[in-house]
Design a protein around this motif. Structure first.
Motif, mmCIF file in Angstrom:
data_model
loop_
_atom_site.group_PDB
_atom_site.id
_atom_site.type_symbol
_atom_site.label_atom_id
_atom_site.label_comp_id
_atom_site.label_asym_id
_atom_site.label_seq_id
_atom_site.Cartn_x
_atom_site.Cartn_y
_atom_site.Cartn_z
ATOM 1 N N TYR A 242 8.951 -18.781 -37.692
ATOM 2 C CA TYR A 242 9.968 -17.571 -38.396
ATOM 3 C C TYR A 242 9.238 -16.655 -39.203
ATOM 4 C CZ TYR A 242 14.265 -16.349 -40.417
ATOM 5 O OH TYR A 242 15.347 -15.667 -40.769
ATOM 6 N N SER A 243 8.216 -17.114 -39.896
ATOM 7 C CA SER A 243 7.463 -16.484 -40.789
ATOM 8 C C SER A 243 6.649 -15.089 -40.002
ATOM 9 C CB SER A 243 6.227 -17.050 -41.335
ATOM 10 O OG SER A 243 5.140 -17.545 -40.605
ATOM 11 N N PRO B 11 17.870 -10.647 -42.009
ATOM 12 C CA PRO B 11 16.932 -11.850 -41.610
ATOM 13 C C PRO B 11 17.396 -12.077 -39.991
ATOM 14 C CG PRO B 11 17.979 -12.138 -43.718
ATOM 15 C CD PRO B 11 18.647 -11.008 -43.300
ATOM 16 N N ILE B 12 16.294 -12.506 -39.389
ATOM 17 C CA ILE B 12 16.511 -12.693 -37.995
ATOM 18 C C ILE B 12 17.411 -14.032 -37.857
ATOM 19 C CG2 ILE B 12 15.491 -13.372 -35.643
ATOM 20 C CD1 ILE B 12 13.045 -11.503 -36.693
ATOM 21 N N GLY B 13 18.259 -14.030 -37.072
ATOM 22 C CA GLY B 13 19.020 -15.465 -36.948
ATOM 23 C C GLY B 13 19.971 -15.854 -38.018
ATOM 24 N N ILE B 14 20.090 -15.149 -38.802
ATOM 25 C CA ILE B 14 20.891 -15.464 -40.285
ATOM 26 C C ILE B 14 22.232 -16.191 -39.836
ATOM 27 C CG2 ILE B 14 21.898 -13.338 -40.843
ATOM 28 C CD1 ILE B 14 21.528 -13.866 -43.728
ATOM 29 N N TYR C 114 11.753 -13.653 -45.758
ATOM 30 C CA TYR C 114 12.734 -14.280 -45.129
ATOM 31 C C TYR C 114 12.509 -15.846 -44.957
ATOM 32 C CZ TYR C 114 14.199 -9.593 -44.306
ATOM 33 O OH TYR C 114 14.459 -8.256 -44.399
ATOM 34 N N LEU C 115 11.417 -16.374 -44.759
ATOM 35 C CA LEU C 115 11.023 -17.765 -44.851
ATOM 36 C C LEU C 115 11.476 -18.391 -46.190
ATOM 37 C CD1 LEU C 115 9.673 -20.176 -43.238
ATOM 38 C CD2 LEU C 115 7.534 -19.544 -44.225
#
Length: 468
Positions: A44-45, A125-128, A51-52
């Motif tokens: 994820y980072s 953020p990706i996939g929020i 965002y992580l």
């Protein structure tokens, strides 16, 4: 980082697999969980450390709320606190710019002069949407007594951040995997099934989804009035692209889950063979539709409080479904559009469809779904309406559009045929009846290496649902 990338396939995944199976040999669940958790943090980072930290913060807050819900006499207070944090986080990052822009338009009309709210563009953020719904389902289920609160924060973090499904689903509920987080073992059969599933998804994304996407991009890139044949080709190509793109990710996530000892629920069940919109939503993005059913539709009363309330509940669910997918009016229209056909079928048209030949229901559903995807793909409502006009206005002129003509390659034709056939259970039935298992395994390996070879020549190709 995406599953269909060189760095993931050749570096990240091999290192994680080797580390995991060394941990598997130790027989200790904490070592296995540690490998997957560290891999998930790195995964994820890759999209940004800030965002992580956001995601870790949400995990900590919901972990504490879950403990207090279980221990405190004021369970409802901590449920509301946890859900409020989750929803406010989602609203801020995903919808704040949309809300500010539309609020400015409303205030301008009321005041008679231009009013705008200058809010800096907020990166998404990706996939929020996916991980927020997972977190919410956890504390709701703890509140209902469906699952006990997780006492070990690292195990809860593993559930929320598990890299196979973190970015684009399927939405996994804590109740589905809590026992496997506590204790699991990967058998040879599970690993083999996981590898096969991953290869299927890998090939679907690299070959089918990308080929359909190239054609869809070319046609949707046209403006004004254009050939109605092209309009339908573009819409059908996007219809196939979004299915194979999203189901490919789900296949790869489910396959990786099996390799690491987890059983994720299916997310698709051949939705394009549906005979009604009601059936379509039982087959499409199953984890999302069941989430809304269990956490929104049923709590609102479902179909237990009369027809008027049932219809209202359906509209609310599909409004929220549209909003969930994106902060733009075309997504809201797309959700309400599907809600309209659910309403029509509930009124009695669904019973009519059941009495008609199956093929009529499938044609009706196909047309409704294809037209709906135009709203989903278009940049705004005006473009979507113009595109749909082109679909239903007979215009056979203008075939000499180079940007589209160049996409009619042998690969496109071949993948179009494969996409249409594979949207039915034909290949699955054929594989089940195929007797030579060794030859089947060799076929999967060949498919994998062909896909890898083809992938090496591609540029970055993210999954569509990353932005949700």
């Amino acid at each position: 980082m995406v599953f269909s990338s060189i760095i993931f396939v050749f570096v990240f995944l091999p290192v994680v697999l080797i580390s995991y199976y060394l941990a598997e040999g130790s027989g200790k669940i904490q070592f296995k969980n540690l490998v997957v958790l560290v891999a998930s943090l790195i995964f994820y980072s890759w999209g940004g450390m800030k965002y992580l930290f956001l995601l870790i913060g949400l995990v900590i807050i919901n972990y504490l709320c879950g403990l207090m819900i279980e221990k405190s006499n004021r369970k409802g207070l901590f449920l509301i606190l946890g859900l409020s944090v989750d929803i406010i986080d989602l609203l801020f990052f995903k919808y704040m710019n949309f809300i500010a822009d539309n609020l400015g338009i409303v205030c301008t009309k009321i005041a008679g002069r231009e009013i705008s709210f200058n809010i800096p563009s907020i990166a998404l953020p990706i996939g929020i949407s996916f991980f927020t719904f997972q977190i919410m389902s956890y504390i709701i289920d703890v509140y209902k007594g469906v699952v006990p609160a997780q006492k070990n924060i690292w195990r809860l973090m593993l559930y929320i951040m598990m890299f196979p499904q973190l970015i684009a689903g399927p939405i996994v509920r804590y109740s589905d995997v809590n026992r496997e987080i506590e204790n699991r073992h990967t058998t040879l059969e599970m690993a083999e099934a996981g590898v096969k599933r991953f290869i299927i998804g890998f090939a679907k994304k690299v070959f089918v989804a990308n080929a359909m996407g190239a054609m869809a991009d070319a046609v949707f890139g046209l403006s004004g009035q254009f050939n109605s044949v092209y309009a339908w080709i573009g819409a059908i190509s996007y219809t196939l692209q979004i299915y194979y793109d999203f189901s490919a990710y789900s296949d790869m996530a489910i396959g990786l889950g099996l390799i690491f000892g987890f059983h994720f629920n299916e997310n698709f069940n051949y939705p394009y063979i549906s005979g009604s919109i009601q059936e379509f939503w039982r087959r499409w993005h199953i984890s999302l539709s069941t989430w809304f059913r269990d956490y929104v539709y049923i709590p609102l009363g479902g179909n237990r409080k009369g027809k008027a309330r049932t219809y209202l509940n359906l509209w609310i669910v599909f409004l929220l479904t549209g909003i969930w997918h994106g902060a733009a009016w075309q997504f809201i229209i797309w959700g309400l559009y599907h809600g309209l056909f659910m309403f029509i079928e509930r009124l009695g048209f669904g019973k009519v469809l059941k009495r008609l030949p199956v093929w009529i229901g499938r044609i009706y559903t196909g047309i409704v779904v294809i037209v709906g995807w135009v709203f989903f793909r278009a940049d705004n409502i005006e473009i979507a309406i113009n595109y749909i006009k082109n679909m239903f206005t007979i215009n056979l002129a203008g075939f000499n559009v180079d940007s589209v003509l160049f996409k009619f390659t042998y690969l496109y034709y071949f993948m179009l045929i494969v996409a249409i056939i594979a949207s039915t259970p034909v290949f699955r039935v054929a594989e089940e009846r195929f007797k030579n298992k060794r030859l089947a395994k060799a076929g999967y390996l060949i498919l994998f290496f062909i896909t890898l070879t083809y992938l090496a020549g591609l540029s970055y190709n993210p999954f569509i649902y990353f932005k949700f």
